[in-house]
Design a protein around this motif. Sequence first.
Motif, PDB file in Angstrom:
ATOM      1  N   LEU A  17       0.838  -1.186   0.000  1.00  0.00           N
ATOM      2  CA  LEU A  17       0.000   0.000   0.000  1.00  0.00           C
ATOM      3  C   LEU A  17       0.882   1.248   0.000  1.00  0.00           C
ATOM      4  O   LEU A  17       1.794   1.360   0.824  1.00  0.00           O
ATOM      5  CB  LEU A  17      -0.903   0.003   1.232  1.00  0.00           C
ATOM      6  CG  LEU A  17      -1.876   1.158   1.333  1.00  0.00           C
ATOM      7  CD1 LEU A  17      -2.971   1.015   0.280  1.00  0.00           C
ATOM      8  CD2 LEU A  17      -2.479   1.208   2.726  1.00  0.00           C
ATOM      9  N   THR A  18       0.629   2.156  -0.925  1.00  0.00           N
ATOM     10  CA  THR A  18       1.438   3.368  -1.012  1.00  0.00           C
ATOM     11  C   THR A  18       0.589   4.585  -0.673  1.00  0.00           C
ATOM     12  O   THR A  18      -0.566   4.687  -1.062  1.00  0.00           O
ATOM     13  CB  THR A  18       2.036   3.543  -2.414  1.00  0.00           C
ATOM     14  OG1 THR A  18       0.977   3.588  -3.372  1.00  0.00           O
ATOM     15  CG2 THR A  18       2.989   2.411  -2.753  1.00  0.00           C
ATOM     16  N   VAL A  19       1.189   5.520   0.062  1.00  0.00           N
ATOM     17  CA  VAL A  19       0.507   6.731   0.496  1.00  0.00           C
ATOM     18  C   VAL A  19       1.367   7.930   0.125  1.00  0.00           C
ATOM     19  O   VAL A  19       2.523   8.019   0.536  1.00  0.00           O
ATOM     20  CB  VAL A  19       0.263   6.722   2.021  1.00  0.00           C
ATOM     21  CG1 VAL A  19      -0.458   7.994   2.460  1.00  0.00           C
ATOM     22  CG2 VAL A  19      -0.509   5.479   2.444  1.00  0.00           C
ATOM     23  N   ALA A  20       0.807   8.845  -0.647  1.00  0.00           N
ATOM     24  CA  ALA A  20       1.486  10.108  -0.944  1.00  0.00           C
ATOM     25  C   ALA A  20       1.092  11.080   0.165  1.00  0.00           C
ATOM     26  O   ALA A  20      -0.090  11.294   0.418  1.00  0.00           O
ATOM     27  CB  ALA A  20       1.053  10.632  -2.311  1.00  0.00           C
ATOM     28  N   ALA A  40      -3.362   5.847  -1.658  1.00  0.00           N
ATOM     29  CA  ALA A  40      -4.021   6.766  -0.732  1.00  0.00           C
ATOM     30  C   ALA A  40      -3.216   8.053  -0.689  1.00  0.00           C
ATOM     31  O   ALA A  40      -2.052   8.088  -1.088  1.00  0.00           O
ATOM     32  CB  ALA A  40      -4.099   6.136   0.656  1.00  0.00           C
ATOM     33  N   ILE A  41      -3.861   9.102  -0.185  1.00  0.00           N
ATOM     34  CA  ILE A  41      -3.175  10.386  -0.017  1.00  0.00           C
ATOM     35  C   ILE A  41      -3.505  10.949   1.357  1.00  0.00           C
ATOM     36  O   ILE A  41      -4.544  10.642   1.933  1.00  0.00           O
ATOM     37  CB  ILE A  41      -3.566  11.407  -1.114  1.00  0.00           C
ATOM     38  CG1 ILE A  41      -5.072  11.638  -1.131  1.00  0.00           C
ATOM     39  CG2 ILE A  41      -3.041  10.974  -2.469  1.00  0.00           C
ATOM     40  CD1 ILE A  41      -5.529  12.751  -2.041  1.00  0.00           C
ATOM     41  N   LEU A  42      -2.619  11.765   1.871  1.00  0.00           N
ATOM     42  CA  LEU A  42      -2.825  12.460   3.131  1.00  0.00           C
ATOM     43  C   LEU A  42      -3.135  13.916   2.809  1.00  0.00           C
ATOM     44  O   LEU A  42      -2.325  14.588   2.169  1.00  0.00           O
ATOM     45  CB  LEU A  42      -1.570  12.363   3.998  1.00  0.00           C
ATOM     46  CG  LEU A  42      -1.620  13.051   5.347  1.00  0.00           C
ATOM     47  CD1 LEU A  42      -2.656  12.377   6.236  1.00  0.00           C
ATOM     48  CD2 LEU A  42      -0.259  13.006   6.004  1.00  0.00           C
ATOM     49  N   VAL A  43      -4.299  14.373   3.204  1.00  0.00           N
ATOM     50  CA  VAL A  43      -4.710  15.740   2.869  1.00  0.00           C
ATOM     51  C   VAL A  43      -5.145  16.515   4.113  1.00  0.00           C
ATOM     52  O   VAL A  43      -5.915  17.450   4.021  1.00  0.00           O
ATOM     53  CB  VAL A  43      -5.845  15.751   1.821  1.00  0.00           C
ATOM     54  CG1 VAL A  43      -5.357  15.227   0.497  1.00  0.00           C
ATOM     55  CG2 VAL A  43      -7.052  14.964   2.304  1.00  0.00           C
ATOM     56  N   GLY A  44      -4.642  16.161   5.271  1.00  0.00           N
ATOM     57  CA  GLY A  44      -5.064  16.779   6.520  1.00  0.00           C
ATOM     58  C   GLY A  44      -4.917  18.282   6.556  1.00  0.00           C
ATOM     59  O   GLY A  44      -5.855  18.998   6.900  1.00  0.00           O
ATOM     60  N   GLU A  45      -3.749  18.802   6.219  1.00  0.00           N
ATOM     61  CA  GLU A  45      -3.543  20.252   6.286  1.00  0.00           C
ATOM     62  C   GLU A  45      -4.429  20.981   5.290  1.00  0.00           C
ATOM     63  O   GLU A  45      -5.000  22.019   5.598  1.00  0.00           O
ATOM     64  CB  GLU A  45      -2.078  20.595   6.027  1.00  0.00           C
ATOM     65  CG  GLU A  45      -1.813  22.082   6.141  1.00  0.00           C
ATOM     66  CD  GLU A  45      -0.354  22.440   5.959  1.00  0.00           C
ATOM     67  OE1 GLU A  45      -0.082  23.647   5.903  1.00  0.00           O
ATOM     68  OE2 GLU A  45       0.500  21.550   5.850  1.00  0.00           O
TER      69      GLU A  45
END
Length: 70
Positions: A17-20, A40-45
Amino acid sequence: DMGLFARLRGSIPDGVLTVAESGIVSVEDANRMRDAGADAILVGEWLATSDNPRFELQRLLGRRSSTEGT
């Protein structure tokens, strides 16, 4: 560095599993990471600093056009 994920993706074995995680601040950036192979991506900010995080999340998920308001 938006290009880092794309450069590293080829080194990650299939089935992992890869996460940008960095620099994603728009739907276009998210699409670019998807096209580079991110699972998946991290878009918290991005969402946390948005004036309308619900709208931005809906846009990201493709449920609203980029020109709709609330």
